[in-house]
Scaffold this motif. Structure first.
Motif, short mmCIF file in Angstrom:
data_model
loop_
_atom_site.label_atom_id
_atom_site.label_comp_id
_atom_site.label_asym_id
_atom_site.label_seq_id
_atom_site.Cartn_x
_atom_site.Cartn_y
_atom_site.Cartn_z
N GLU A 1 0.83 -1.21 0.00
CA GLU A 1 0.00 0.00 0.00
C GLU A 1 0.87 1.27 0.00
N ASP B 1 -1.31 -10.13 -6.55
CA ASP B 1 -1.67 -8.79 -7.03
C ASP B 1 -0.87 -8.36 -8.26
N GLU C 1 -11.30 3.09 7.71
CA GLU C 1 -11.96 2.35 6.62
C GLU C 1 -10.96 1.53 5.82
N ALA C 2 -9.84 2.15 5.49
CA ALA C 2 -8.80 1.43 4.75
C ALA C 2 -8.26 0.27 5.58
N ALA D 1 -9.92 -1.43 7.90
CA ALA D 1 -10.94 -2.48 7.93
C ALA D 1 -10.90 -3.32 6.66
N ALA D 2 -10.65 -2.66 5.53
CA ALA D 2 -10.56 -3.39 4.25
C ALA D 2 -9.38 -4.35 4.27
N LEU D 3 -8.24 -3.89 4.82
CA LEU D 3 -7.07 -4.77 4.91
C LEU D 3 -7.38 -5.96 5.81
N LYS D 4 -8.06 -5.72 6.94
CA LYS D 4 -8.37 -6.81 7.88
C LYS D 4 -9.31 -7.84 7.24
N ARG D 5 -10.27 -7.34 6.46
CA ARG D 5 -11.18 -8.27 5.79
C ARG D 5 -10.41 -9.18 4.84
N ARG D 6 -9.45 -8.60 4.17
CA ARG D 6 -8.64 -9.42 3.25
C ARG D 6 -7.86 -10.48 4.03
#
Lengths: 382, 382
Positions: free
Chosen positions: A169, A199, A325-326, A328-333
């Protein structure tokens, strides 16, 4: 948990005494009662990360380590060199719990719906003091593990996965398109390699041993350079020409490696340059030092023009910078790819008492690639 | 300018030959005819800045310098060490004019109004090749000097003034409130001291000699630390506590100074810190290396936490970053304060031929504080 005896549990503590003695010990602490938005987690797996070792042993000279304490509450003491005590000033006299992250089973939950929903579930947790048998923690510091995932599989959900994702990132946010990583055969390095493969980001891996080179190649890595090879500078420059990498993350910190990376980046840029620039390439070249595996001073020759930077890189300020928010997106991944991209491997799982045995410390204290340990604070007790 | 003979003039050139020989020489070049938006300037003063020396002598070993050429067109040759030839690759075989900036009188002007308006005026000019008797240059690369200002007074209108202003501007844009400067008794350092006094910005000056310390104090500097003093680290830390400076501009580059500054910044921040932070202070500490007076490798101990950066800093990319309007504002300030804030001092003014005498090179080649030379390409000819 009906008697007083049952209401305490073991916790590992690290204390720097004013005399210059480090004492790492197991103490009995009350088992906390979770607040409404908290859960009580029986910790069954907590990795010993390099960042934990820093807090655990501070600046102590572990060659002076001695066993102390009792059989049920063992401990270790060691001398801290006088010169290093200055940096320890802020923690003298404070008995500090250790362990950034871990995983376990929710055995009690606060009254909130979010907390109650986790009752009996296996969760990964971040928040310090994980080398404890029980840890009460806010629900929003937990990641619910996918069904069937064990605490050991979820123990390293935060530090390594978010660090590896944070590197990619950072690369993107700072305008680079490929990256370099040192100590690349580590758990973190293997994770980064898997992220980059998935990626389609070009990654230049730097290692120090042939078997690490073989390991990464077997895992699909295209660019792996051995820093101990006679052709290292040439190999690295070739890989930098091929990938266009102009940012590096260095776990070693000391010695000449960070500077060598900048030197090779400049050589790679100049190899394709069309005219002489007296101040070197105008492309910014960056090395972030995020670890200190090599404790020697850092040394470099400034032969890479003027468009360069070196600096510290740390996960938590990075997460703060990108915002919730960013994050949380990393944690979901991480949760979604827990058993694939973010799988970790450990040489051994030890109990809290075993973690304080001198021969055990001698192994995990080396921070050697492939010798990462896991602490199971409830080993033998569940 | 009616005969062929009058239509050529002397220009200094630097050439790196494929054989590894550096040749600095005076050549006769045609006097250019200015385009409509250009003026022809008879250069009467051009400083020898450290940035000029880099192009002038490249990586040559000047202890091997020999006189060459003829009485009217003298020259100097010197050996470039094999190891250094790699970095010279881009300029091999190209005879390069030298001299970033200078000042002189407009003796011919293009047809545009802007050019005609400068006819007969004294201007400062930026654009390379200033070690020439005549230089044709676009009007927008000129600063019209205030009435009564001599070419010598305007010769250093660009590099040092804009660099010093650029440091203060960088400090502000990156969120710092005070700054540190090394080699602080230089022309640039004295300028920066005057800017900071005028703008009420706290400046910590680092020098290497008692007389430089005295000089800066006599010029009103409050914080002057001597890097050769036994109490340097303590003195610097005290000054950093007093000023809160967390950014530094380092002209030396090599050795331990850049790292020592970060170490002292961290110590200053921790002196007032309220609790122990395992990763050190969270305040970002920055050292920009903008020169290389000390040619040794750079070496530092990473004892300043994780929130730090080192990097190159260069005037021209900075000017590009802030954009033409901000640059124009800086230039207006330079012209307005030319004889006060931005006054420069030179040890000597030499002709082009004198600049190629070995004993003269031995002096200005040292880049020593207080020994800056000015070249007057028309010395004796006007």
């Amino acid at each position: 948990m009906s008697t007083n005896k049952e209401r305490t549990a073991l916790q590992l503590r690290s204390l720097v005494k004013p005399s210059g003695e480090l004492e790492v010990s197991l103490v009995s602490v009350p088992i906390p009662v979770p607040a409404p938005s908290e859960v009580l987690v029986r910790i069954e797996a907590a990795p010993i990360n390099p960042s934990d070792l820093g807090l655990l042993f501070g600046a102590a000279d572990m060659s002076t380590a001695k066993v102390s304490g009792t059989a049920s509450h063992p401990g270790v003491t060691a001398r801290i060199p006088d010169a290093a005590m200055k940096a320890m000033a802020g923690r003298v006299g404070e008995s500090m719990p250790v362990g950034n992250e871990g995983a376990g089973v929710v055995v009690a939950a606060g009254s909130s719906d979010a907390a109650q929903a986790l009752m009996g579930k296996t969760v990964a947790v971040l928040g310090g003091a994980m080398y404890s048998q029980y840890r009460s923690i806010p629900v929003d510091q937990c990641i619910l593990l996918p069904a069937g995932a064990s605490p050991a599989e979820g123990a390293s959900c935060f530090v390594n996965p978010l660090t590896a994702l944070g590197m990619v990132e950072t690369m993107r946010r700072e305008g680079h398109t490929a990256l370099v990583h040192t100590a690349a055969a580590s758990n973190l390095g293997q994770m980064l390699n898997r992220i980059c493969l998935k990626d389609h980001v070009a990654l230049v891996n730097i290692v120090r041993k042939q078997e690490q080179q073989d390991l990464l190649r077997a895992m699909g890595a295209t660019y792996v350079c051995n820093a101990t090879s006679a052709t290292f500078m040439q190999d690295l420059t070739d890989a930098l020409v091929a990938t266009g990498a102009t940012i590096a993350f260095d776990a070693t910190g000391g010695g000449k490696l960070a500077g060598q990376i900048l030197t090779c980046m400049e050589a790679a840029l100049n190899r394709t340059a069309k005219e002489y620039s007296r101040y070197g390439s105008t492309t910014h070249k960056q090395v972030y030092i995020y670890g200190g595996l090599d404790t020697r001073p850092t040394e470099y020759n400034r032969n890479f023009g003027m468009a360069w930077g070196m600096g510290g890189w740390l996960l938590f300020p990075f997460l703060q910078k990108i915002g919730p928010e960013a994050v949380a997106a990393l944690k979901r991944r991480v949760a979604a790819e827990l058993k694939t991209t973010f799988a970790s491997h450990y040489a051994k799982a030890v109990s809290l008492a075993e973690a304080l045995q001198l021969d055990v410390i001698a192994v995990y204290g080396k921070r050697a690639t492939g010798e990462k340990y896991l602490i199971n604070p409830n080993k033998g007790s569940t």
